[in-house]
Design a protein around this motif. Sequence first.
Motif, PDB file in Angstrom:
ATOM      1  N   HIS A 235      -0.453  -3.495  11.976  1.00  0.00           N
ATOM      2  CA  HIS A 235      -1.169  -3.535  10.582  1.00  0.00           C
ATOM      3  C   HIS A 235      -1.542  -1.917   9.987  1.00  0.00           C
ATOM      4  O   HIS A 235      -1.666  -1.043  10.783  1.00  0.00           O
ATOM      5  CB  HIS A 235      -2.688  -4.354  10.860  1.00  0.00           C
ATOM      6  N   PRO A 236      -1.654  -1.747   8.810  1.00  0.00           N
ATOM      7  CA  PRO A 236      -1.786  -2.802   7.775  1.00  0.00           C
ATOM      8  C   PRO A 236      -0.192  -3.301   7.411  1.00  0.00           C
ATOM      9  O   PRO A 236       0.646  -2.905   7.990  1.00  0.00           O
ATOM     10  CB  PRO A 236      -2.228  -2.291   6.559  1.00  0.00           C
ATOM     11  N   SER A 237      -0.300  -4.381   6.631  1.00  0.00           N
ATOM     12  CA  SER A 237       1.129  -5.228   6.423  1.00  0.00           C
ATOM     13  C   SER A 237       2.180  -4.168   5.602  1.00  0.00           C
ATOM     14  O   SER A 237       1.487  -3.186   4.805  1.00  0.00           O
ATOM     15  CB  SER A 237       0.994  -6.265   5.731  1.00  0.00           C
ATOM     16  N   PRO A 238       3.416  -4.151   5.838  1.00  0.00           N
ATOM     17  CA  PRO A 238       4.102  -3.326   4.862  1.00  0.00           C
ATOM     18  C   PRO A 238       4.008  -3.512   3.384  1.00  0.00           C
ATOM     19  O   PRO A 238       4.175  -2.584   2.494  1.00  0.00           O
ATOM     20  CB  PRO A 238       5.462  -3.705   5.175  1.00  0.00           C
ATOM     21  N   GLU A 239       3.740  -4.797   3.071  1.00  0.00           N
ATOM     22  CA  GLU A 239       3.550  -4.944   1.482  1.00  0.00           C
ATOM     23  C   GLU A 239       2.185  -4.074   0.902  1.00  0.00           C
ATOM     24  O   GLU A 239       2.345  -3.451  -0.086  1.00  0.00           O
ATOM     25  CB  GLU A 239       3.149  -6.238   1.337  1.00  0.00           C
ATOM     26  N   ASN A 240       1.310  -4.147   1.921  1.00  0.00           N
ATOM     27  CA  ASN A 240       0.205  -3.350   1.428  1.00  0.00           C
ATOM     28  C   ASN A 240       0.274  -2.006   1.423  1.00  0.00           C
ATOM     29  O   ASN A 240      -0.022  -1.158   0.536  1.00  0.00           O
ATOM     30  CB  ASN A 240      -1.120  -3.693   2.384  1.00  0.00           C
ATOM     31  N   ARG A 241       1.012  -1.421   2.291  1.00  0.00           N
ATOM     32  CA  ARG A 241       1.319  -0.028   2.593  1.00  0.00           C
ATOM     33  C   ARG A 241       2.225   0.579   1.276  1.00  0.00           C
ATOM     34  O   ARG A 241       2.144   1.528   0.881  1.00  0.00           O
ATOM     35  CB  ARG A 241       1.851   0.216   3.669  1.00  0.00           C
TER      36      ARG A 241
END
Length: 273
Positions: A235-241
């Motif tokens: 975590h965090p998710s790739p999308e959030n990153r």
Amino acid sequence: MRRLFIVLAVVVPLSVFTGCSKDGGINLFTLQQDIEFGRQLDSSVMANPDEYKILDKATHPKAYEHLERVRDAILNSGLITYKSEFEWQVKIIDNDEVLNAFAAPGGYMYFYTGLIKYLDNESQFAGVMAHEMAHADKRHSTQTMTKTYGFDVLLSVLLGDKPSVMADVLGQLAKGATSLKFSREHEYQADEFAVKYLNATNGNSNYAPREVAGFFEKLTAAGQSGKTPEFLSTHPSPENRISEIERIWKELGSKVGETYIDRYNEFKSSVSK
């Protein structure tokens, strides 16, 4: 002499170690202990060529020329807190099956040929390196290892009393295993400073900071076909990153920079020779 320093460190009151680093973070280890830990981990890497086949610099001078140019551009960004104190050694591990890179305390960094060949341009690779350098510079590794193993255990490792723990630490770092994964805060901070480091590059290495997100976008797309690297599962998710990287990039002025595709292709070719 080095062992004497560490022995003395054991008997000094704990308050000596519980201090603030230059960037305001708190770490129980001294800078010298970060460097010593990294040095011992590097010795473990070099002593295990079956697991970590390091490309020799003498036989792959072009590959290391590319690698060190990227490192130096980031070091010269003016944003590395421990630029002079840490070792900042870079090595290539010959394994095309592994899409990974990792950093040990004190600035020792390792990049698998599988990852080098997987990426599309030098700015993407610079983003990976900048991320690893941020982990080292913000001293995330010793903070995370202390939480996982305990301060007393790690001091025993530095004294050479627990070689099995040292081997476990190395294996965890190299494989991106979940027990030593960085916290959500650490990952976001490493992404943030990767963008900032690349944003501050110029001259012949005027990197595109947006490509830090491009790296994660490429990995996310690969994940849709079941090829997600192990370390991407943390975590965090790739999308959030990606969204956070995009936000930081825009706040910094949305510098475009260069991707250096041809130069990166030369780098990829040089690790295959």
